[in-house]
Design a protein around this motif. Structure first.
Motif, PDB file in Angstrom:
ATOM      1  N   HIS A 211      31.914  16.294  78.012  1.00 24.80           N
ATOM      2  CA  HIS A 211      32.212  15.649  79.290  1.00 24.80           C
ATOM      3  C   HIS A 211      31.453  16.313  80.437  1.00 24.80           C
ATOM      4  CE1 HIS A 211      35.723  14.325  76.883  1.00 24.80           C
ATOM      5  NE2 HIS A 211      35.539  13.219  77.552  1.00 24.80           N
TER       6      HIS A 211
ATOM      7  N   GLU B  18      29.956  10.064  76.073  1.00 24.07           N
ATOM      8  CA  GLU B  18      30.810  10.284  77.243  1.00 24.07           C
ATOM      9  C   GLU B  18      30.119   9.806  78.513  1.00 24.07           C
ATOM     10  OE1 GLU B  18      33.805  10.751  76.958  1.00 24.07           O
ATOM     11  OE2 GLU B  18      33.712  11.280  74.838  1.00 24.07           O
TER      12      GLU B  18
ATOM     13  N   HIS C 288      36.704   4.283  81.968  1.00 22.27           N
ATOM     14  CA  HIS C 288      35.910   5.176  81.108  1.00 22.27           C
ATOM     15  C   HIS C 288      36.338   4.953  79.658  1.00 22.27           C
ATOM     16  CE1 HIS C 288      34.251   9.169  79.688  1.00 22.27           C
ATOM     17  NE2 HIS C 288      35.203   8.961  78.797  1.00 22.27           N
ATOM     18  N   GLU C 289      37.630   4.953  79.428  1.00 22.50           N
ATOM     19  CA  GLU C 289      38.133   4.789  78.058  1.00 22.50           C
ATOM     20  C   GLU C 289      37.796   3.413  77.502  1.00 22.50           C
ATOM     21  OE1 GLU C 289      39.208   7.137  76.177  1.00 22.50           O
ATOM     22  OE2 GLU C 289      39.144   8.607  77.773  1.00 22.50           O
TER      23      GLU C 289
ATOM     24  N   HIS D  74      34.191   3.013  76.201  1.00 25.65           N
ATOM     25  CA  HIS D  74      33.804   3.536  74.886  1.00 25.65           C
ATOM     26  C   HIS D  74      33.666   2.392  73.882  1.00 25.65           C
ATOM     27  CE1 HIS D  74      33.591   7.856  75.136  1.00 25.65           C
ATOM     28  NE2 HIS D  74      34.766   7.957  75.719  1.00 25.65           N
TER      29      HIS D  74
END
Ligand SMILES: [Zn+2]
Length: 586
Positions: free
Chosen positions: A487, A440, A409-410, A413
């Motif tokens: 989120h 997000e 997920h990070e 970005h």
């Protein structure tokens, strides 16, 4: 919005001048009323309280001393966040006699339940202002739109009215001057303490002091990106913009005090090197996936795309040896949470800096907060999986998959576009308040997409089903946050999309079943949809998506209430500080 604001002034008495005018309570009956019998004790009990610990046995005496000062600095960030989210903490708490209510206010940094759509739980406070305490209470969207000021979207200012009632932008270092001085004092002491063992970290701390005093964070952010193997670390300052739901621009103070996990950090670096090829594999036209470079030896892409990440072409100003260019992934145990990140739900991973220009030139660091991730997994994700998923699927839910999902997920970005493809400026500017939830959502979806790709190429080892099913289990946990957070909205968009396309089905017994092959297809299509919305700066499309899909259905609400009944915590409360860490015994 106005109506809710008037009620607040009655309650708080902070804006005494308005209090007398604020009598027409009838007008407020349609607003989300303060709840008379709000189940505060029950809501509080739904959080699992646990000590925030980390192994400090390997720290030197100097490091231990430094850690004490860092924690002191973090506590000041906490105080400033109170001013941003609500206003005067003492005024609010002084009226409260009930212990549970006081604790719940402290947990939420104000009288609105962050995990229940910011529903007010203190009688008479009214709705939470969209702009929290960053703007005058009576400001309207029209007035803001018309306001001509170079700092109207400056993330490090609050908006106030001058004597003539005109809007003015006041920099944080002026608005919070006294507290900033105090924070700087503690950070300076930390720098003095740590200098004999770690010059670079000490220099960063001094640089951060300068940043706080000038509301200019670029130099210190660049220094921070260059800290690759320091044992102690701190994230401190105004960072995320989620608290500003009015314009999505103003940043909230927070701090994480951290100890690095060296072994994991090395393991994770591998994945960053795979970013450029992952970017190219995205299921969209070339314009929506500009070339990424992650090595300083590589020249900027010949198409001159401003979206190239992580390219450093010149020595870094103010950082002679400069950070190693490129995105870095790092794993930490957190020993102190303060401010925005400690309000309501606790963050388990953070990608910084947020500034797009810095991201493009210097990359970002993704910090995985391992001890907190593990605590959330053990106490929330796994029990929820057992309850909500069919038994054969629940057994596939594991921490390794959870860890990877959050990690990717990070990473995700950094994928896609930062600037629109049609001259509408940055994606953030073009989408306004819709940016955060969509960003997000993109990160969630592209994270899963990347895992699939890396499993295919053998770069990642594991059972593909585990990642997808664990993701859905994580979503059940996350949608309990309601639609209040970016989120939460992101998770609901994904969940509703999967459900409507048949990738998730609800069985007669109320348990959910994940069709992994189908889910892969839906995720890939959703990735393309989100990347296109962002690249086009399609504000209307985003707004449409939020209205139709960032919602909790009645059925899901019922199922989620089953989780409550089972007594599974909604989130964590940390008992934290030097005593918990065993730092008090010198
Ligand atoms: Zn994120």
């Amino acid at each position: 919005m106005k109506k809710g604001i008037l009620i607040i002034t009655i309650f708080s008495g902070i804006l005494g001048a308005y209090a007398q005018k604020a009598k027409p309570v009838k007008e407020t009956s349609t607003a989300k009323e303060a709840v008379k019998d709000y189940p505060v004790a029950k809501s509080l009990a739904s959080y699992k309280s646990l000590p925030l610990k980390a192994d400090i046995s390997t720290l030197t005496d100097v490091q231990k001393q430094t850690l004490r000062h860092l924690i002191d600095a973090a506590k000041v960030a906490d105080e400033i966040f109170w001013l941003q989210a609500w206003g005067d903490k003492k005024t609010l708490l002084d009226k409260v006699k009930d212990d549970a209510l006081a604790k719940f206010i402290l947990l939420n940094y104000g009288p609105w339940d962050r995990l229940n759509n910011n529903t007010p739980f203190v009688q008479g406070v009214g709705e939470k202002p969209k702009g929290a305490n960053f703007y005058p209470k009576d400001i309207t969207a029209q007035e803001f739109e018309k306001w001509d000021n170079p700092n109207k979207n400056n993330p490090y200012t609050i908006v106030q009215r001058d004597a003539a009632k005109n809007l003015v932008a006041v920099p944080y270092h002026t608005a919070y001057e006294e507290k900033i001085r105090e924070m700087v004092k503690h950070l300076s002491l930390a720098a003095n303490a740590v200098r004999q063992e770690d010059d670079r970290f000490a220099n960063f701390l001094i640089e951060r002091c300068n940043a706080l005093m000038q509301s200019n964070y670029n130099n210190s952010d660049i220094h921070w990106l260059g800290l690759l193997n320091n044992c102690l670390d701190i994230i401190i300052g105004p960072i995320e913009n989620y608290e500003d739901e009015f314009q999505g621009s103003r940043t909230a103070f927070e701090s994480y005090v951290m100890i690095r996990d060296m072994a994991w950090t090395q393991k994770l670096e591998k994945y960053v090197s795979l970013l450029p090829s992952l970017q190219q594999s995205l299921p969209v036209d070339a314009a929506y996936k500009p070339t990424l470079a992650i090595n300083s030896a590589q020249p900027a892409p010949s198409n001159g795309s401003a979206d190239a990440l992580l390219v450093v072409e010149a020595p870094l100003p103010g950082a002679p040896d400069g950070p190693k260019p490129g995105s870095s992934l790092a794993v930490f145990d957190v020993v102190y949470y303060a401010g925005h990140n400690n309000a309501g739900s606790k963050t388990i991973a953070v990608n910084l800096p947020n500034d797009e220009t810095l991201q493009q030139e210097y990359g970002t660091r993704r910090s995985q907060l391992k001890n907190v991730m593990q605590a959330k997994f053990d106490n929330m994700v796994k029990p929820i999986a057992n309850l909500m998923l069919e038994e054969t699927q629940a057994t596939k839910v594991n921490f390794d998959a959870f860890f990877n999902n959050v990690m990717f997920h990070e990473v995700a970005h950094g994928l896609g576009v930062k600037n629109t493809v049609n001259g509408k400026g940055t994606v953030r500017e073009a989408l306004g308040a819709g940016f955060s939830p969509i960003e997000e959502c993109k990160a969630d979806v592209l994270g899963l997409y990347m895992i699939t790709k890396l499993l295919e190429t053998g770069e990642l080892i594991g059972n593909g089903d585990d990642f997808y099913i664990t993701f859905v289990a994580g979503t059940f946990r996350s949608v309990r946050f309601g639609a209040a957070s970016a989120h939460g909205k992101a998770n609901m968009i994904i969940f509703n999309t999967l459900l409507s396309k048949g990738a998730i089905t609800r069985q007669k017994n109320g348990k959910y079943n994940v069709n992994v092959p189908e889910m892969k297809k839906v995720i890939s299509n959703l990735a393309a949809e989100l990347l296109t919305l962002q690249g086009d700066g399609n504000k209307e499309g985003v707004s449409n998506m939020l209205i139709t899909r960032a919602v909790i259905s009645e059925t899901l609400k019922t199922d989620l209430s089953g989780i409550e009944k089972a007594g599974i915590p909604v989130d964590l409360i940390f008992e934290q500080g030097t005593e918990v860490l065993g730092l008090d015994n010198k």
